[in-house]
Design a protein around this motif. Structure first.
Motif, mmCIF file in Angstrom:
data_model
loop_
_atom_site.group_PDB
_atom_site.id
_atom_site.type_symbol
_atom_site.label_atom_id
_atom_site.label_comp_id
_atom_site.label_asym_id
_atom_site.label_seq_id
_atom_site.Cartn_x
_atom_site.Cartn_y
_atom_site.Cartn_z
ATOM 1 N N THR A 1 -89.298 66.967 26.895
ATOM 2 C CA THR A 1 -88.694 66.561 28.159
ATOM 3 C C THR A 1 -87.686 67.633 28.578
ATOM 4 O OG1 THR A 1 -86.947 65.323 27.034
ATOM 5 C CG2 THR A 1 -88.943 64.107 27.622
ATOM 6 N N GLU A 2 -86.997 67.382 29.649
ATOM 7 C CA GLU A 2 -86.041 68.357 30.177
ATOM 8 C C GLU A 2 -84.617 68.085 29.693
ATOM 9 O OE1 GLU A 2 -86.639 68.481 34.517
ATOM 10 O OE2 GLU A 2 -88.541 67.446 34.112
ATOM 11 N N TYR A 3 -84.476 67.213 28.683
ATOM 12 C CA TYR A 3 -83.152 66.730 28.322
ATOM 13 C C TYR A 3 -82.860 66.970 26.845
ATOM 14 C CZ TYR A 3 -84.094 64.580 32.782
ATOM 15 O OH TYR A 3 -84.440 64.397 34.096
ATOM 16 N N ARG A 4 -81.590 67.119 26.551
ATOM 17 C CA ARG A 4 -81.159 67.454 25.195
ATOM 18 C C ARG A 4 -80.888 66.211 24.357
ATOM 19 N NH1 ARG A 4 -75.920 71.302 23.692
ATOM 20 N NH2 ARG A 4 -76.111 71.107 21.421
ATOM 21 N N GLU A 5 -79.952 65.368 24.809
ATOM 22 C CA GLU A 5 -79.601 64.173 24.039
ATOM 23 C C GLU A 5 -80.581 63.040 24.324
ATOM 24 O OE1 GLU A 5 -75.608 61.585 22.888
ATOM 25 O OE2 GLU A 5 -75.664 62.695 24.776
ATOM 26 N N LEU A 6 -80.876 62.821 25.588
ATOM 27 C CA LEU A 6 -81.868 61.819 25.977
ATOM 28 C C LEU A 6 -83.244 62.477 25.956
ATOM 29 C CD1 LEU A 6 -80.075 59.939 28.879
ATOM 30 C CD2 LEU A 6 -81.198 58.852 26.937
ATOM 31 N N HIS A 7 -83.689 62.845 24.777
ATOM 32 C CA HIS A 7 -84.913 63.635 24.687
ATOM 33 C C HIS A 7 -86.179 62.792 24.864
ATOM 34 C CE1 HIS A 7 -83.975 62.286 20.584
ATOM 35 N NE2 HIS A 7 -85.275 62.296 20.377
ATOM 36 N N MET A 8 -86.045 61.467 24.862
ATOM 37 C CA MET A 8 -87.167 60.579 25.180
ATOM 38 C C MET A 8 -86.659 59.485 26.123
ATOM 39 S SD MET A 8 -89.266 60.161 21.586
ATOM 40 C CE MET A 8 -90.721 59.476 22.383
ATOM 41 N N PRO A 9 -86.357 59.815 27.378
ATOM 42 C CA PRO A 9 -85.717 58.844 28.269
ATOM 43 C C PRO A 9 -86.574 57.623 28.583
ATOM 44 C CG PRO A 9 -86.326 60.849 29.459
ATOM 45 C CD PRO A 9 -86.493 61.141 28.001
ATOM 46 N N ILE A 10 -87.907 57.772 28.636
ATOM 47 C CA ILE A 10 -88.749 56.599 28.895
ATOM 48 C C ILE A 10 -88.594 55.599 27.754
ATOM 49 C CG2 ILE A 10 -91.087 55.775 29.318
ATOM 50 C CD1 ILE A 10 -89.948 57.501 31.578
ATOM 51 N N HIS A 11 -88.549 56.087 26.532
ATOM 52 C CA HIS A 11 -88.342 55.200 25.382
ATOM 53 C C HIS A 11 -86.906 54.696 25.322
ATOM 54 C CE1 HIS A 11 -92.247 56.522 23.932
ATOM 55 N NE2 HIS A 11 -92.156 55.672 22.909
ATOM 56 N N MET A 12 -85.963 55.583 25.481
ATOM 57 C CA MET A 12 -84.561 55.211 25.254
ATOM 58 C C MET A 12 -84.032 54.284 26.341
ATOM 59 S SD MET A 12 -83.222 58.903 23.888
ATOM 60 C CE MET A 12 -83.688 59.484 22.255
ATOM 61 N N ILE A 13 -84.200 54.661 27.589
ATOM 62 C CA ILE A 13 -83.729 53.808 28.686
ATOM 63 C C ILE A 13 -84.690 52.640 28.894
ATOM 64 C CG2 ILE A 13 -83.178 53.728 31.153
ATOM 65 C CD1 ILE A 13 -82.378 56.683 30.935
ATOM 66 N N GLY A 14 -85.999 52.933 28.807
ATOM 67 C CA GLY A 14 -86.987 51.883 29.023
ATOM 68 C C GLY A 14 -86.860 50.749 28.030
ATOM 69 N N LEU A 15 -86.889 51.058 26.740
ATOM 70 C CA LEU A 15 -86.834 50.009 25.728
ATOM 71 C C LEU A 15 -85.455 49.368 25.622
ATOM 72 C CD1 LEU A 15 -88.914 51.734 22.889
ATOM 73 C CD2 LEU A 15 -89.526 49.607 24.042
ATOM 74 N N VAL A 16 -84.415 50.192 25.573
ATOM 75 C CA VAL A 16 -83.077 49.656 25.282
ATOM 76 C C VAL A 16 -82.448 48.998 26.505
ATOM 77 C CG1 VAL A 16 -80.750 50.216 24.474
ATOM 78 C CG2 VAL A 16 -82.723 51.343 23.444
ATOM 79 N N ALA A 17 -82.444 49.669 27.642
ATOM 80 C CA ALA A 17 -81.770 49.122 28.827
ATOM 81 C C ALA A 17 -82.643 48.136 29.587
ATOM 82 C CB ALA A 17 -81.346 50.265 29.761
ATOM 83 N N MET A 18 -83.908 48.488 29.794
ATOM 84 C CA MET A 18 -84.786 47.682 30.646
ATOM 85 C C MET A 18 -85.569 46.626 29.891
ATOM 86 S SD MET A 18 -86.166 50.890 32.965
ATOM 87 C CE MET A 18 -87.523 49.950 33.675
ATOM 88 N N GLY A 19 -85.750 46.820 28.579
ATOM 89 C CA GLY A 19 -86.656 45.928 27.848
ATOM 90 C C GLY A 19 -88.096 46.146 28.263
ATOM 91 N N LEU A 20 -88.444 47.409 28.544
ATOM 92 C CA LEU A 20 -89.775 47.758 29.029
ATOM 93 C C LEU A 20 -90.697 48.036 27.850
ATOM 94 C CD1 LEU A 20 -91.692 48.594 31.374
ATOM 95 C CD2 LEU A 20 -90.737 50.912 31.163
ATOM 96 N N TRP A 21 -91.780 47.291 27.744
ATOM 97 C CA TRP A 21 -92.725 47.428 26.640
ATOM 98 C C TRP A 21 -93.609 48.647 26.875
ATOM 99 C CZ3 TRP A 21 -92.824 44.068 22.418
ATOM 100 C CH2 TRP A 21 -91.937 42.984 22.513
ATOM 101 N N LEU A 22 -93.817 49.428 25.815
ATOM 102 C CA LEU A 22 -94.548 50.692 25.905
ATOM 103 C C LEU A 22 -95.736 50.705 24.958
ATOM 104 C CD1 LEU A 22 -91.526 53.196 25.874
ATOM 105 C CD2 LEU A 22 -92.719 52.275 27.882
ATOM 106 N N ILE A 23 -96.878 51.143 25.478
ATOM 107 C CA ILE A 23 -98.080 51.359 24.663
ATOM 108 C C ILE A 23 -98.296 52.864 24.591
ATOM 109 C CG2 ILE A 23 -100.445 50.641 24.224
ATOM 110 C CD1 ILE A 23 -100.146 48.730 26.646
#
Length: 318
Positions: free
Chosen positions: A253-275
């Protein structure tokens, strides 16, 4: 090129896109709250010819592309030696026989098609809805947000957005990260619109490359995926679950600390289930043959207590 959100802006999305408390302090299913009983019933109207298409890879023993640890199968009882006199097998002596095995795998990674539970990723010591990360331990596994939250399965409308087809390429370039305007262009091309409670499947074409290259395929190479800018779009649309033929996040990704933003923000903040790691080549052909890109979607995880995800075989039913 469109401007990407900065990492500083992404950090604010843990609050702006948060679903913590939205469905109650004890909510365990996050964005699956968008999936109503009426939505499940309506999805049955998408079944017209009864064909079922798998969106999963076979799980094989031995080294596989992107596997962290080789999947294992140990045979405990087999069909060998049944002719030996006095042999005692799984079902005792005599003519009756049977097979039995032990299987083991690390399904989180780049190889196996799997569903991430909301216990899979932590940020600032928390899981979705403020649950402490310490609720996942070596002894008990996940005491909160384990895969049993979806033990009754997922049945809803699924939509395939074929980004490789939209671009007119076999596989997206690694630096061609998918943005909200790309998702909307794919909707327009397919004549569909994603709605609350839908499952979004996004094809980059990496599955075709994996099939063609077989064991020579390198899942650790740079690959496309959802740019972080898609997160507000997914939030606003009320998407219940997201899957792709990669691990959803681009690599890198384009980010250093948030290197997996779909997983990090999606799962933790949104509760978004990922396949992760879907096999979408068969589905893409089925959709193109019919000239339709929505279908009934069915998924059911293994009911394994305390586990932070599950291998799955997502089905598209036409």
């Amino acid at each position: 090129m469109p401007t990407s959100p900065s990492e500083e802006e992404l950090l604010t999305w843990f609050d702006k896109l948060s679903n913590w408390g939205r469905w109650g302090a004890d909510d365990r299913v996050g964005t699956l709250n968008h999936l109503t009983a009426a939505k499940r019933v309506a999805s049955s109207e998408l079944v017209r010819d009864g064909e079922s298409v798998s969106c999963s890879w076979d799980i094989r023993t031995g080294r596989q592309p992107g596997a962290i640890v080789e999947s294992q199968r140990y045979m405990i009882a087999t069909g060998l030696g049944l002719e030996e006199e006095g042999r005692r097998g799984l079902m005792g002596p005599g003519r009756a026989g049977g097979a039995q095995e032990y299987i083991g795998m690390v399904f989180h990674g780049l190889d196996i098609t799997h569903l991430d539970s909301l216990a899979h990723v932590f940020w600032n010591g928390k899981m979705y809805n403020g649950v402490p990360a310490s609720m996942v331990s070596d002894r008990h596994g996940a005491l909160k947000h384990d895969i049993l939250a979806v033990s009754h399965g997922v049945v809803t409308r699924g939509v395939l957005l074929d980004m490789a087809r939209l671009r007119g390429v076999d596989v997206l370039a690694a630096d061609d990260h998918i943005r909200p305007e790309d998702l909307e262009a794919a909707e327009d091309a397919a004549g569909v619109r994603l709605e609350p409670g839908d499952v979004l499947l996004m094809r980059t074409g990496e599955g075709g490359a994996r099939i063609a290259q077989k064991k020579a395929y390198n899942a650790n190479k740079p690959r496309s995926g959802f740019q972080a800018a898609c997160l507000p779009w997914l939030h606003d649309r009320g998407i219940a679950m997201v899957g792709s033929d990669v691990t959803n996040d681009p690599s890198p990704t384009e980010y250093r600390e948030l290197h997996m933003p779909i997983h990090m923000i999606g799962l933790v903040a949104m509760g978004l289930w990922l396949i992760d790691n879907c096999q979408l080549e068969d589905l893409a052909r089925a959709c193109e043959q019919r000239g339709r890109w929505d279908f009934q979607f069915v998924l059911s995880p293994i009911r394994f207590q305390g586990v932070t995800g599950s291998p799955v075989n997502p089905l598209a039913i036409f």
